[in-house]
Scaffold this active site. Sequence first.
Site, short mmCIF file in Angstrom:
data_model
loop_
_atom_site.label_atom_id
_atom_site.label_comp_id
_atom_site.label_asym_id
_atom_site.label_seq_id
_atom_site.Cartn_x
_atom_site.Cartn_y
_atom_site.Cartn_z
N ARG A 142 -12.67 -27.40 -70.57
CA ARG A 142 -13.78 -26.73 -69.91
C ARG A 142 -14.29 -27.46 -68.69
O ARG A 142 -15.20 -26.98 -68.03
CB ARG A 142 -14.90 -26.48 -70.93
N ARG A 191 -21.94 -14.98 -81.19
CA ARG A 191 -20.64 -14.43 -81.55
C ARG A 191 -20.73 -13.39 -82.67
O ARG A 191 -19.90 -12.48 -82.76
CB ARG A 191 -19.72 -15.58 -81.95
N ASN A 235 -18.47 -23.09 -86.62
CA ASN A 235 -18.44 -22.51 -87.97
C ASN A 235 -18.27 -23.58 -89.04
O ASN A 235 -17.75 -24.66 -88.78
CB ASN A 235 -17.30 -21.51 -88.07
N ASP A 268 -15.76 -17.02 -89.33
CA ASP A 268 -15.38 -17.86 -88.18
C ASP A 268 -16.23 -17.55 -86.95
O ASP A 268 -15.75 -17.58 -85.82
CB ASP A 268 -13.89 -17.68 -87.86
N THR A 296 -12.11 -30.23 -76.11
CA THR A 296 -12.08 -29.32 -74.96
C THR A 296 -13.35 -29.31 -74.11
O THR A 296 -13.31 -28.81 -72.99
CB THR A 296 -11.84 -27.87 -75.43
N TRP A 310 -18.14 -27.62 -79.71
CA TRP A 310 -17.09 -27.60 -78.70
C TRP A 310 -17.48 -26.90 -77.39
O TRP A 310 -16.64 -26.68 -76.53
CB TRP A 310 -15.81 -26.96 -79.26
N GLY A 370 -12.04 -28.56 -83.79
CA GLY A 370 -11.04 -28.78 -84.83
C GLY A 370 -11.51 -28.32 -86.18
O GLY A 370 -12.36 -28.97 -86.78
N ASP A 397 -18.48 -19.06 -84.84
CA ASP A 397 -19.19 -20.19 -84.22
C ASP A 397 -20.43 -19.66 -83.49
O ASP A 397 -20.40 -18.56 -82.93
CB ASP A 397 -18.30 -20.85 -83.16
#
Length: 550
Positions: A151, A350, A280, A323, A195, A262, A211, A325
């Site tokens: 990023r 999300r 998550n 999932d 990232t 992240w 991760g 996040d």
Amino acid sequence: MKMTKCLLASGLILLPLALFGQGLDQSLLLKPATDAWPTYHGDYSGRHYSTLNQINASNVKNLSLAWIWRGSFTSFGAIVGGEGPDAPAGGGGGFGGGGFFGPSIKAIPLMVNGVLYLSTPDHAFAVDARTGRDIWHYFWKSQGGIHIGNRGVGMYGNWLLFETPDNYVVSLDATTGKERWHKKIADVKQEYFSTPAPVIIRNHAIIGMGGDSLDVPGWLESRDPETGEIQWKWYTTPRKGEPGFETWPDEYAAAHGGGMPWQPPTYDPELNLLYVPTGNPNPVMAGQSRNGDNLWTASIVALNPDTGKMVWYFQCSPHDTHDWDATQVPVLFDGTINGQRRKLLAQASRNGFFFVLDRTNGKNILSKPFIESANWFKGIDAKGQPIRDPEKDPKVEGVLVSPASGGATNWPAPSFNPDTGLFYVGTSQSYSMFYLTDTDPHPQGYGAAERGAGSVGSFLRAIDYKTGNIVWKHPTSGGAVGLLSTAGKLLFGSDGAGNFIAYDPMTGKPLWHAGLHSNPSNAPQTYMLDGRQYAVVGAGDSLYAFALQH
């Protein structure tokens, strides 16, 4: 550490380094971005808004291509290479040791003193912001890791910091690209990968990672940008005896609960609060071994950046099993609620909810779905948090859920325009079947399978922050990958079909577009240089710069 420096012989353009030797004035980080774009979000607020108006609704039709930069090892410039510890001889960065560097550009380039700085997995670049010509290129020889994207970089004085897929933070001299030091963040063998763009706050470099393939701890850390040494570390799940531990069934579940930070956080200098969106919980999609809300995962958490101590939290998805996040950008602005000026934080999450919080204390002001298809919740509790419907948890026989795990929106930057009072975000109304595949009382890693079940459309949406109502929506082929609004009465974005577009921010009407060789892959940014405003966007392996015709 072995360092090499090579000059490409064919057609090398030698640029005087003295032109690019000035470092970042840290005071620019406290101002709206104009003649610089000094940090990932342009400023600390995450609004992705610029006060520049040379390019505006009345003349945007005259916007034309100024230059194109393509990131490859065959482009002209200086290459500075670094080797990760124990890297195999001649090893590459996950996508081969030469040629095109792999993934699309997700980084939002910094622009400081006429130079653009950007990164991709294992690579950092300096590019002349006037011409698009390379100044230098740094290559990190990786030990592996997931090369899903990078990023961007953070800047401290004349030094750059960026993270690598194999979990190192690397410091470079911004003038030459020469490595100063590298420090290990986490173990790639535990399937961590890094990232985020580092965020610099005074003498703190804020570092996160990702991760969730294994059930491993997550954390955010602050490092000294001069030396790379750790100043503090904040774990995204509580240890035994700490507040929040009661939302986990036992010590093992809490310690291995994930919540990776992240996405680069945002920051309020007046309150001295860092707003961290967390990922998550683990195991992913299988919640039977972690009964409870699972703090501080899928949350927005306010930290003191000097100590790493938590001040408040708000959980967007208690006990997430899809999932989702909550790593979407926490956008900071001041607004009027019930006739009173308030310090606000807004997130299009999300899970399909638009949240507005008081950023001084985390108290909820508004919680409202921003897509019509969301079907996973039963209501909203007294704290403004969605109440999940357990019947929508993954099942062996499958269950239909909207949004899909990719979310109603995802990591690309939204935009808030203080002139219109509207929050802009690219959205998707997707459905998936979720099948529980790991029925063990203690599942590991990904405990469910997902199969796409269709979509009822993607839209660029404008949301009224006071009510959560959709003011307008414009259909797209795939949401809008990163947005930028300006005082020129423009909203820059894309349509998922290879077009870079300027919209009317009040109506969503397209005013101008340019077809690119691939879909825009980052959020646009803009800057003024030598009296000329540029709008820059990444698409695939290239940066495109647009300006008004002379």
